[in-house]
Design an enzyme around this catalytic site. Structure first.
Site, mmCIF file in Angstrom:
data_model
loop_
_atom_site.group_PDB
_atom_site.id
_atom_site.type_symbol
_atom_site.label_atom_id
_atom_site.label_comp_id
_atom_site.label_asym_id
_atom_site.label_seq_id
_atom_site.Cartn_x
_atom_site.Cartn_y
_atom_site.Cartn_z
ATOM 1 N N HIS A 154 0.849 -1.208 0.000
ATOM 2 C CA HIS A 154 0.000 0.000 0.000
ATOM 3 C C HIS A 154 0.885 1.259 0.000
ATOM 4 O O HIS A 154 0.914 2.030 0.974
ATOM 5 C CB HIS A 154 -0.879 -0.047 1.259
ATOM 6 N N GLU A 260 -0.713 1.175 -5.524
ATOM 7 C CA GLU A 260 -0.517 0.006 -4.671
ATOM 8 C C GLU A 260 -0.574 -1.245 -5.537
ATOM 9 O O GLU A 260 -1.598 -1.515 -6.156
ATOM 10 C CB GLU A 260 -1.641 -0.035 -3.627
#
Ligand code: BG6
Length: 286
Positions: A154, A260
């Site tokens: 992320h 991400e």
């Protein structure tokens, strides 16, 4: 130069680069190249191990988002990897400078263990190179039954100005748009941000170089994606940033974009005794 274990954090320095990793979540907090920070970390990110970190590179496992049914339904959003303390396994190479962290059921809280009752072993490898950072996650099924999971790096990239930013390389992917709640095929143009964006670009071909640009200037290349076919693009924009207590400054959304890489569109199934590995390379374009 080398690896410094400060207790809660591990700091790597090599050549022109440094990286700081919080053992909680094995979260990369900072990555500098030639003294310049490359990642966005909220000024109100909680670093004391009571909440997942807002910024850097949190690790998402074994579920992306919030599962409403199935074996991950009892887990919090984005799973448990980002909110448990990982063990520093140590330095495994000097050149390139490489460290590994481990997480297994013995490190989980009782709630997490009860919510996801599988035996597993995770090894997270961070490699610091000149102008590049490699993150790799290995998942081992040490149970006697199969399990399914999602994985996502992320990454919060620091950018000079969201109005000028674009993401190239996602053209034609199958989009799940979590804001408009629609599915469509990505256009042939670069992705730009002018409102809240929360999209999964599914099945981005491995050979695609995903590039983050500011105007005509290339900032980052996300390359060598292994087992990471999906790319999530997220920017909370004004209202959502206001609603996130740990997001600060409130106009910080102008200086970040999450790009991400993950395996999130479909569950990955792992049989007992099997191992699975995913990795990405983030390159800073100087
Ligand atoms: C993104 C999701 O990956 O993470 C978004 O696509 C989510 O839906 C965002 O809002 C941040 O999640 P969290 O749990 O860290 O606030």
């Amino acid at each position: 130069m080398g690896v410094n274990d400060t207790g809660n954090e591990v700091v790597l320095s090599s050549g022109n680069s440094t990286v700081r990793i919080l053992k909680y979540g094995a979260t990369v907090l900072s990555w500098t190249v030639n003294g310049k920070e490359q990642l966005f970390l909220s000024e109100k990110a909680v670093l004391d191990g009571t909440k997942a970190v807002r910024g850097g590179i949190p690790l998402v496992f074994p579920v992306f988002g919030k599962a409403t049914e199935g074996p991950c339904a009892q887990l919090p959003q984005h799973g448990f990897a980002r909110n448990h303390v990982w063990e520093l396994l140590g330095q495994v190479s000097e050149s390139p400078l490489t460290v590994q962290f481990g997480l297994g059921p013995e490190y989980l809280s009782e709630e997490a263990r009860a919510a996801w009752p599988y035996d597993f072993s995770l090894v997270y490898t961070v490699v610091l190179q000149d102008n590049a950072l490699v993150t790799k996650l290995t998942v081992d099924n040490t149970d006697s039954k199969p399990f399914e999971f999602n994985v996502l790096f992320h990454t919060y990239f620091r950018i000079p100005d969201v109005d000028k930013v674009s993401v190239d390389g996602l053209q034609g992917a199958a989009v799940t748009d979590k804001v408009s709640k629609t599915n469509y095929s990505a256009e042939s143009t670069e992705v730009r941000i002018a409102q809240e964006v929360d999209r999964v670009y599914g099945g981005v071909p491995d050979a695609r170089n995903v590039t983050i640009k500011s105007g005509d200037t290339q900032l980052f290349h996300v390359v060598d994606r292994k087992n990471l076919p999906d790319v999530v693009v997220w920017n909370p924009w004004i209202e959502k940033a206001n609603g996130l207590g740990d997001f600060y400054p409130k106009d910080g959304y102008k200086n970040m974009i999450c790009v991400e890489t993950g395996s999130v569109d479909k569950w990955t199934s792992l049989q007992p005794g099997q191992s699975w590995e995913a990795s990405q390379t983030l390159k800073v374009m100087l």
